[in-house]
Every structure is written in C-alpha cells, then in structure tokens.
Design a protein around this motif. Structure first.
Motif, short mmCIF file in Angstrom:
data_model
loop_
_atom_site.label_atom_id
_atom_site.label_comp_id
_atom_site.label_asym_id
_atom_site.label_seq_id
_atom_site.Cartn_x
_atom_site.Cartn_y
_atom_site.Cartn_z
N UNK A 81 -0.52 9.71 -29.64
CA UNK A 81 0.43 8.85 -28.91
C UNK A 81 1.85 9.38 -29.03
N UNK A 82 2.12 10.25 -30.01
CA UNK A 82 3.47 10.83 -30.12
C UNK A 82 3.67 11.99 -29.15
N UNK A 83 2.57 12.51 -28.61
CA UNK A 83 2.65 13.66 -27.69
C UNK A 83 2.32 13.28 -26.26
N UNK A 84 1.51 12.23 -26.09
CA UNK A 84 0.96 11.91 -24.77
C UNK A 84 0.87 10.41 -24.61
N UNK A 85 0.70 9.98 -23.36
CA UNK A 85 0.44 8.55 -23.12
C UNK A 85 -1.05 8.33 -23.31
N UNK A 86 -1.42 7.49 -24.27
CA UNK A 86 -2.85 7.23 -24.50
C UNK A 86 -3.34 6.15 -23.55
N UNK A 87 -4.53 6.37 -23.03
CA UNK A 87 -5.11 5.43 -22.06
C UNK A 87 -6.46 4.97 -22.59
N UNK A 88 -6.67 3.66 -22.58
CA UNK A 88 -7.93 3.11 -23.11
C UNK A 88 -9.04 3.22 -22.07
N UNK A 89 -9.50 4.46 -21.86
CA UNK A 89 -10.60 4.68 -20.90
C UNK A 89 -11.87 4.97 -21.67
N UNK A 90 -13.02 4.51 -21.16
CA UNK A 90 -14.30 4.92 -21.72
C UNK A 90 -14.67 6.24 -21.05
N UNK A 91 -14.62 7.34 -21.84
CA UNK A 91 -14.79 8.65 -21.19
C UNK A 91 -16.24 8.94 -20.82
N UNK A 94 -6.09 14.84 -21.13
CA UNK A 94 -7.00 15.34 -22.17
C UNK A 94 -8.01 14.24 -22.46
N UNK A 95 -9.29 14.61 -22.58
CA UNK A 95 -10.31 13.63 -22.94
C UNK A 95 -10.73 13.83 -24.38
N UNK A 96 -10.69 12.77 -25.18
CA UNK A 96 -11.12 12.84 -26.58
C UNK A 96 -10.17 12.06 -27.48
N UNK A 97 -10.48 12.00 -28.75
CA UNK A 97 -9.67 11.15 -29.64
C UNK A 97 -9.58 11.68 -31.07
N UNK A 98 -9.93 12.95 -31.28
CA UNK A 98 -9.95 13.46 -32.66
C UNK A 98 -8.78 14.38 -32.97
N UNK A 127 -4.90 18.49 -13.71
CA UNK A 127 -5.79 19.30 -14.55
C UNK A 127 -6.33 18.44 -15.69
N UNK A 128 -7.63 18.56 -15.94
CA UNK A 128 -8.25 17.78 -17.01
C UNK A 128 -8.77 18.75 -18.07
N UNK A 129 -8.52 18.46 -19.33
CA UNK A 129 -9.02 19.27 -20.45
C UNK A 129 -9.98 18.40 -21.25
N UNK A 130 -11.24 18.85 -21.33
CA UNK A 130 -12.25 18.04 -22.01
C UNK A 130 -12.41 18.54 -23.44
#
Ligand code: AMP
Length: 425
Positions: free
Chosen positions: A38-48, A5-9, A65-68
C-alpha cells in the motif's frame, strides 16, 4: 502506463517497489496487496480468482499492463482471459503454465528434448507405483502431479517411506496434507548435489538469463525442520558460476522455450528452474512459471535496469537484443514468520520497529503477510516480513539484514539466524 499487479506476498511487494520506481508508470494498482504494498501502489480488494472481476477493474481504471505474481491464477488461465479481453499481461498462458502445473508434462518434455533431469515414471495407481519403487530401491522421490504448494514432494529414504507417500498421495480425506487425492504421481531418482534457483525471462522465442539465487526451504537453523514456502534467500548463488549459468541456459532453458513454441504453447514470462548441480552438471528438479518468493525480493534489489520495459518486451516478443544490468552487490533476505508456521499460527499480532529497521544501511523491508489495523501493522499470514539487505558480499548483506531484524519488535514472530550460511562459509 497504468499497471496492475496481482498477488499479495513479499514477491509482489518487491515487484511493486521496483515497478513504482519506473518513470513509465502513471498509476500502480495491486490486487489484493498488503500493508507494505500500500506504500507503493493503490491496493484493491479484488478476488483474483474471479477473472471477470479483474477484467472489469482493468476496464474501469484503463489498465495498460497486468503483472501476475503467483502461479495459481496463471494455471487457471488469467493471462489468456486478460489478453482475450484486450489487456496486455505478463505471465504465461494456461497451456504454457503446465510447466509448473503438471510435473508429468514437464518430465515428458525433458525426456523428448534431452533436457537433463532425474530418470522417472508416471503412475495413475498405487500398485504399479509401489512395484516400481521396490524395483528401484531407495532413496527415491515421490511427487504428486499438479499444484501442491510445496506439499506434494516426498524424498523417501526407504522403500517403506516411499510406499507410505504413494498411499498418502492417492488417498483423499482430511488427513491428507495435499488436501485432495492426487490423480497421478511421478516417481523419480534422487539427485545428489547442491540446489540453486535459476531465472530466465522469456518472450515465447528468446530467453535471457536473469540472476541466480539460493533459498532455504526448511523452517529451522541448519536446514532442519519442516519444509516451508522459503525462510530466506540470497543472490547470486556462488555455485552458479558464469559457466554453470551458460550450461543451464544452453541445456535446460533454451531447449524448453524451443519445445514449448514447437508444440504451440510458447512460454512468455519468467521461467524459474529449480536445479540440482550434480557432478555431471545442472539437472532440472522442477519448473515454476513465475518469480520465486523470496528469490524475487533479492533479485529486485540487485536489478539496476528498469523492470517495466523488460516485462513489456517479454509480453511483446521483443527480448531479442534486450539487455538487463545488475548491481555487482549481493542481496540477502531473512523471512520473519509467525510462530508455529508452517503449522498453525496466530494472526493479528502487532509488529513494531519497522521504521528503525528500514534505516539500517542497505536494508529494505518487504511485507509478505501484513495488514494495517488502525495505523498498526499486524501479522496476517504465515510468512509475514522479508527483511532484505544489499552488501558488497553475501556476508555483509547477511550482517545488515540481521541487524535490521534485531530492530523489529514482534514477540510472536521468528526467523532463522543462518540464512546464507553456505555462501558465507
Ligand atoms: P519440487 O517441489 O519439485 O521443487 O521439490 C521440492 C524439493 O524436493 C526440492 O527443492 C528438492 O530439495 C527435493 N527434490 C525434488 N526432486 C528431487 C530429486 N529428484 N532428487 C533430490 N531431491 C529432490
């Protein structure tokens, strides 16, 4: 499947929560994510915004699969770049994302296809725009073309106010809230009615209605104060009766999907129509090309079906014969924001009581802008938490959500106390 998943909100937290519940998921990643995600997924410090870095990560971790989440990367062509690199992506192409990226494009599409929307003209210079405003009179609406994060619309009550908005949008400089000068503006008639958000999942050819929602854009109680990204929402929106939803599909969504396909830019993803329900029926105010934030949060709570097959079917052009099931309950979310938002606000203030709040019956808390600092949850943005709840009615969902809000100890935050007032009254 391995999903990114891409995003942070808060929208992405709600998507992560729903996707993580799918039996189809092996590994779930989110870039960049937040403390709740972070409780549901592994967060990755990527600049999207760095599409090459996102593609390299997808290769490394064998993403299926990517979800934007947000519109920025979609308008910048992230779905095109990921698909070209062989990664299936949920979200429209850059060409199809013009439905949000250019108000002028959408208005022209509406005009060409008889889609109900306010009468308008497009302008590239201030003089002609002001002459038009003087001819039409006020109230009138002035909009900057392009993505403006909610700052590009002025509903002017007087001609002078409209002229000032035109000058503001066409002039650059640090005092311009748009950040940079607009190259083009749209001026349109002011619509009168009640606003509603309407969402449809599209696969380029077929559209299926999701749910309706209503949000509160103003910062303070009574729908007063400055515009924000959204201070709360609830679903369903009582004004979107079955008949009204059918009209929104037949008159607005379906002709849009058909027109986008005909012009070689098929729309795949979530089409989010901002509607004004006027005395003549629904009129399109604007399109967004992704889930709404905070509307997504309440929709995910109400969705009974697995979200993953629906997103994959939209990407694969397989929505025909697809069906989604919803809980009959209503859902409501209260946004807790840092004091000062939407203006200047502090970051790094400590939030406590989240676990107690989450124990309130029907409550679910999504993080919108948080960070974990040495085991403490701290605010890391303007909109910080989405305190949500399900209930038999909007009134019950509202009571539960505020009961959860009251368990949160965050002296530097604030929220509205009247989210859902229209539906409750
Ligand atoms: P937009 O970014 O286009 O959704 O506009 C932001 C807000 O401005 C909307 O949610 C409406 O409240 C208001 N607005 C935009 N266009 C119109 C219009 N033509 N008539 C009345 N209100 C409008």
């Amino acid at each position: 499947m391995n999903i990114l998943i891409l995003g942070s909100g808060g929208r992405e937290h709600a998507l992560a929560w729903k996707i993580a519940a799918s039996p189809l998921v092996d590994k779930l990643y989110c870039a960049p994510g937040n403390a709740g995600i972070a409780e549901e997924a592994t967060c990755v410090a990527l600049d999207i915004a760095d599409h090459k870095a996102v593609i390299a990560f997808c290769k490394e971790t064998k993403i299926d699969f990517v979800v934007v989440g947000p519109e920025g990367p979609l308008c910048a062509g992230i779905a095109d770049d990921l698909e070209a690199a062989g990664f299936k992506t949920f979200g429209p192409s850059k060409w199809a994302a013009r439905l949000e990226g250019s108000k002028g494009f959408t208005k022209d599409l509406c005009k060409a296809n008889n889609i109900p929307t306010a009468a308008y003209e497009r302008f590239k210079g201030a003089d002609a725009a002001k002459a038009y405003v003087r001819k039409k009179g006020a109230p009138i609406v002035v909009k900057a073309d392009g993505l403006a994060a909610g700052k590009g619309v002025v509903v002017a009550e007087t001609v002078a106010e409209a002229e000032a908005a035109i000058d503001m949008m066409f002039s650059g400089g640090k005092d311009n809230p748009l950040g940079e000068r607009a190259w083009e503006i749209v001026i349109e008639d002011c619509l009168v009615g009640e606003e509603a958000s309407f969402f449809a999942l599209c696969d380029g050819e077929t559209a299926i209605a999701l749910a309706s929602a209503q949000d509160h854009k103003r910062a303070f109680d009574g729908d007063k104060g400055p515009n924000t990204g959204g201070m709360g929402a609830y679903s369903p929106a009582p004004i979107m009766t079955a008949g009204m939803s059918k009209r929104a599909m037949d008159d607005i969504i379906v002709p849009t999907v058909r027109a986008m396909k005909a012009m070689g830019a098929p729309f795949k993803g979530v089409l989010f129509a901002g509607l004004m329900i006027t005395k003549d029926g629904p009129q399109l105010i604007e399109y967004n090309v992704r889930f709404g934030d905070p509307e997504c949060q309440v929709m995910m709570l109400r969705l009974m079906s697995d979200l993953v097959p629906a997103l994959v079917a939209a990407r694969d052009g397989q929505l025909k014969n697809f069906d989604l099931r919803w809980y009959g309950d209503a859902a409501l979310t209260v946004v807790m924001a840092a004091k000062g938002y939407p203006g200047d606000y502090k970051k790094g203030t400590v939030i406590e009581g989240l676990a107690e709040a989450a124990r309130v019956e029907g409550a679910q808390i999504f993080h919108a802008g948080t960070k974990n600092e040495n085991g403490k949850i701290v605010a890391n943005g303007g909109r910080v938490l989405n305190v949500c709840a399900l209930g038999k009615t909007v009134a019950e969902a509202q009571a539960r959500a505020y009961s959860a809000v009251d368990k949160i100890n965050w002296p530097d935050g604030f929220c509205r106390r009247d989210i859902g007032w229209r539906a409750v009254s």
